[in-house]
Design a protein around this motif. Structure first.
Motif, PDB file in Angstrom:
ATOM      1  N   ASP A 223      14.994  48.011   0.768  1.00 24.20           N
ATOM      2  CA  ASP A 223      14.741  48.426  -0.605  1.00 24.20           C
ATOM      3  C   ASP A 223      15.141  49.858  -0.916  1.00 24.20           C
ATOM      4  O   ASP A 223      14.720  50.423  -1.925  1.00 24.20           O
ATOM      5  N   GLY A 224      15.933  50.478  -0.045  1.00 26.10           N
ATOM      6  CA  GLY A 224      16.336  51.858  -0.276  1.00 26.10           C
ATOM      7  C   GLY A 224      16.937  52.446   0.981  1.00 26.10           C
ATOM      8  O   GLY A 224      17.255  51.721   1.933  1.00 26.10           O
ATOM      9  N   PRO A 225      17.119  53.770   1.005  1.00 27.69           N
ATOM     10  CA  PRO A 225      17.713  54.395   2.192  1.00 27.69           C
ATOM     11  C   PRO A 225      16.805  54.266   3.410  1.00 27.69           C
ATOM     12  O   PRO A 225      15.577  54.335   3.294  1.00 27.69           O
ATOM     13  N   HIS A 239      19.474  46.341   9.233  1.00 30.07           N
ATOM     14  CA  HIS A 239      19.254  45.836  10.596  1.00 30.07           C
ATOM     15  C   HIS A 239      20.109  46.587  11.623  1.00 30.07           C
ATOM     16  O   HIS A 239      20.773  45.985  12.468  1.00 30.07           O
ATOM     17  N   GLY A 240      20.090  47.912  11.512  1.00 29.05           N
ATOM     18  CA  GLY A 240      20.771  48.752  12.489  1.00 29.05           C
ATOM     19  C   GLY A 240      22.193  49.112  12.159  1.00 29.05           C
ATOM     20  O   GLY A 240      22.766  49.983  12.816  1.00 29.05           O
ATOM     21  N   THR A 241      22.786  48.497  11.146  1.00 24.48           N
ATOM     22  CA  THR A 241      24.175  48.779  10.783  1.00 24.48           C
ATOM     23  C   THR A 241      24.216  49.740   9.601  1.00 24.48           C
ATOM     24  O   THR A 241      23.662  49.427   8.546  1.00 24.48           O
ATOM     25  N   PRO A 242      24.860  50.898   9.737  1.00 24.41           N
ATOM     26  CA  PRO A 242      24.994  51.800   8.585  1.00 24.41           C
ATOM     27  C   PRO A 242      25.833  51.133   7.495  1.00 24.41           C
ATOM     28  O   PRO A 242      26.857  50.513   7.781  1.00 24.41           O
ATOM     29  N   VAL A 243      25.383  51.257   6.256  1.00 25.25           N
ATOM     30  CA  VAL A 243      26.079  50.615   5.137  1.00 25.25           C
ATOM     31  C   VAL A 243      26.145  51.570   3.947  1.00 25.25           C
ATOM     32  O   VAL A 243      25.341  52.497   3.834  1.00 25.25           O
ATOM     33  N   PRO A 244      27.095  51.356   3.036  1.00 29.24           N
ATOM     34  CA  PRO A 244      27.123  52.136   1.790  1.00 29.24           C
ATOM     35  C   PRO A 244      25.891  51.800   0.944  1.00 29.24           C
ATOM     36  O   PRO A 244      25.331  50.700   1.060  1.00 29.24           O
ATOM     37  N   PRO A 245      25.478  52.696   0.062  1.00 32.75           N
ATOM     38  CA  PRO A 245      24.280  52.442  -0.757  1.00 32.75           C
ATOM     39  C   PRO A 245      24.335  51.149  -1.562  1.00 32.75           C
ATOM     40  O   PRO A 245      23.312  50.493  -1.766  1.00 32.75           O
ATOM     41  N   TRP A 246      25.515  50.752  -2.046  1.00 27.68           N
ATOM     42  CA  TRP A 246      25.594  49.571  -2.896  1.00 27.68           C
ATOM     43  C   TRP A 246      25.145  48.303  -2.180  1.00 27.68           C
ATOM     44  O   TRP A 246      24.670  47.356  -2.836  1.00 27.68           O
ATOM     45  N   VAL A 247      25.273  48.280  -0.860  1.00 28.06           N
ATOM     46  CA  VAL A 247      24.859  47.088  -0.109  1.00 28.06           C
ATOM     47  C   VAL A 247      23.369  46.829  -0.314  1.00 28.06           C
ATOM     48  O   VAL A 247      22.942  45.668  -0.421  1.00 28.06           O
ATOM     49  N   ILE A 248      22.578  47.878  -0.387  1.00 23.53           N
ATOM     50  CA  ILE A 248      21.143  47.739  -0.588  1.00 23.53           C
ATOM     51  C   ILE A 248      20.792  47.714  -2.067  1.00 23.53           C
ATOM     52  O   ILE A 248      19.961  46.917  -2.513  1.00 23.53           O
ATOM     53  N   ASN A 249      21.437  48.564  -2.851  1.00 22.42           N
ATOM     54  CA  ASN A 249      21.022  48.762  -4.246  1.00 22.42           C
ATOM     55  C   ASN A 249      21.667  47.805  -5.238  1.00 22.42           C
ATOM     56  O   ASN A 249      21.052  47.475  -6.253  1.00 22.42           O
ATOM     57  N   ASP A 250      22.909  47.357  -4.980  1.00 24.73           N
ATOM     58  CA  ASP A 250      23.612  46.541  -5.972  1.00 24.73           C
ATOM     59  C   ASP A 250      24.651  45.637  -5.306  1.00 24.73           C
ATOM     60  O   ASP A 250      25.860  45.784  -5.529  1.00 24.73           O
TER      61      ASP A 250
END
Length: 360
Positions: A223-225, A239-250
């Motif tokens: 649900d956020g950073p 789940h342990g993989t760094p992702v860009p913010p859009w993956v979580i937010n949009d």
């Protein structure tokens, strides 16, 4: 004896993991006193301290009054003059403590290395190095690097030896270990130069999930950073993989379909759910078939985009919560048979894959 040692080692592991992931404001006086003591150990005068709000600021700026040196660019951190000297001091301390162990203490040492040191090293690699990698814009390493010197795992190891193994240290090595422990307990990462030391504040939020069999954790927040600093710098992880913010937010279906990085795409699809993604993206089902490597499950092959298809599979192994993870694997567009596509992901033929006892 073994059960008691295991229990006490687990407690010390949790204590030091809490220190590594702490979101409390840094204790600046304690940190500066400890680091000043460490400078003294390698024969240097107390440095001037420059505090920063996050690792991103630390690696992107120079302290006031510091003249830039090509040899001290952050990407050349292993070549800085001071980190190797601190590392040599740590190695000497570790050898001195190790030489004092009795045979009985060495057996306890093996338990502590597995239950405390190795587990903390893995958690640090998952959670802490993710932040440093994001700050540097390139992979950061523990190993023999300066960040490995600061990792709480080796300090926790020798702290546990004293508390569980009954290892008694003379004032000299005890004092040196205490300085490193005090630095680890009081602040975030620090970067030493002659005359000035940059020290980072801790994050204000850290979100993790259990991962592994010895208390390890990895960064995750749906649900956020996963990590946030007071200056607004954030790092997202799924789940342990760094992702860009859009993956979580949009994580919209169109954006997911256009994402070129397979790991980022996988995480984004998992974020919205494979069933939801298939429906929203209106993927065309190419074919489906029973999974011969996973009895009771089915393989579904969909068109994703030009020259690319996605194979929808169910894990053969059970997750911690008792469910079986469903996910997609990107495969070449020329594959039309789901079994052949599953075999391709293993480097096998469809016939070889069909003979597997069970896929994991």
């Amino acid at each position: 004896m073994s059960v008691l040692v295991q229990r006490e080692a687990a407690a010390i592991h949790e204590e030091w993991l809490g220190q590594a992931l702490s979101t409390r404001p840094a204790d600046r006086p304690a940190a500066e006193a400890a680091i000043t003591g460490l400078y003294d150990l390698i024969g240097l005068a107390p440095p001037r301290f420059h505090w920063v709000s996050s690792p991103a600021v630390a690696v992107a700026t120079l302290p006031p009054g510091v003249r830039p040196r090509p040899s001290e660019a952050v990407e050349r951190l292993p070549d800085w003059p001071l980190p190797p000297r601190f590392r040599a001091a740590v190695n000497a301390l570790c050898r001195e403590i190790d030489s004092r162990l009795t045979p009985a203490q060495r057996s306890v040492d093996q338990v502590i290395r597995q239950r405390v040191r190795l587990s903390l090293t893995r958690s640090a690699a998952n959670v802490l190095l993710m932040q440093l990698t994001a700050a540097h814009g390139a992979p950061a390493q523990l190993g023999s690097s300066w960040y490995g010197t600061q990792c709480v795992s080796w300090v926790a190891h020798y702290d546990a030896l004293r508390r569980i193994g009954g290892v008694e240290l003379p004032p000299g090595p005890a004092g040196r270990l205490g300085l490193w422990a005090a630095a680890a307990r009081s602040c975030g990462w620090w970067w030493p130069r002659e005359g000035v030391c940059v020290v980072s504040e801790r994050p204000t939020a850290v979100h993790t999930e259990p991962w592994g069999d010895a208390g390890e954790v990895r960064p995750h927040h749906a649900d956020g950073p996963a990590v946030r600093y007071a200056d607004g710098w954030e790092v997202y992880a799924w789940h342990g993989t760094p992702v860009p913010p859009w993956v979580i937010n949009d994580p919209g279906a169109g954006r997911i379909s256009r994402e070129p990085d397979a790991e980022v795409r996988r995480c984004a699809i998992e974020r919205v759910g494979w069933g939801h993604f298939v429906d929203r993206a209106a993927l065309r089902l190419v074919a489906d078939a029973p999974d011969p490597g996973n009895p009771g499950a089915r393989l579904r092959l969909y068109d994703l985009r030009a020259d690319t298809r996605v194979l929808f599979v169910v894990n053969g192994s059970v997750e911690r919560d008792g469910t079986r993870r469903r996910h997609g694997l990107t495969v070449p567009g020329f594959l039309t048979d789901p079994v052949e596509a599953a075999a391709w992901t293993y480097g096998l033929t469809a016939e070889q894959y069909s003979l597997l006892a069970r896929r994991t």
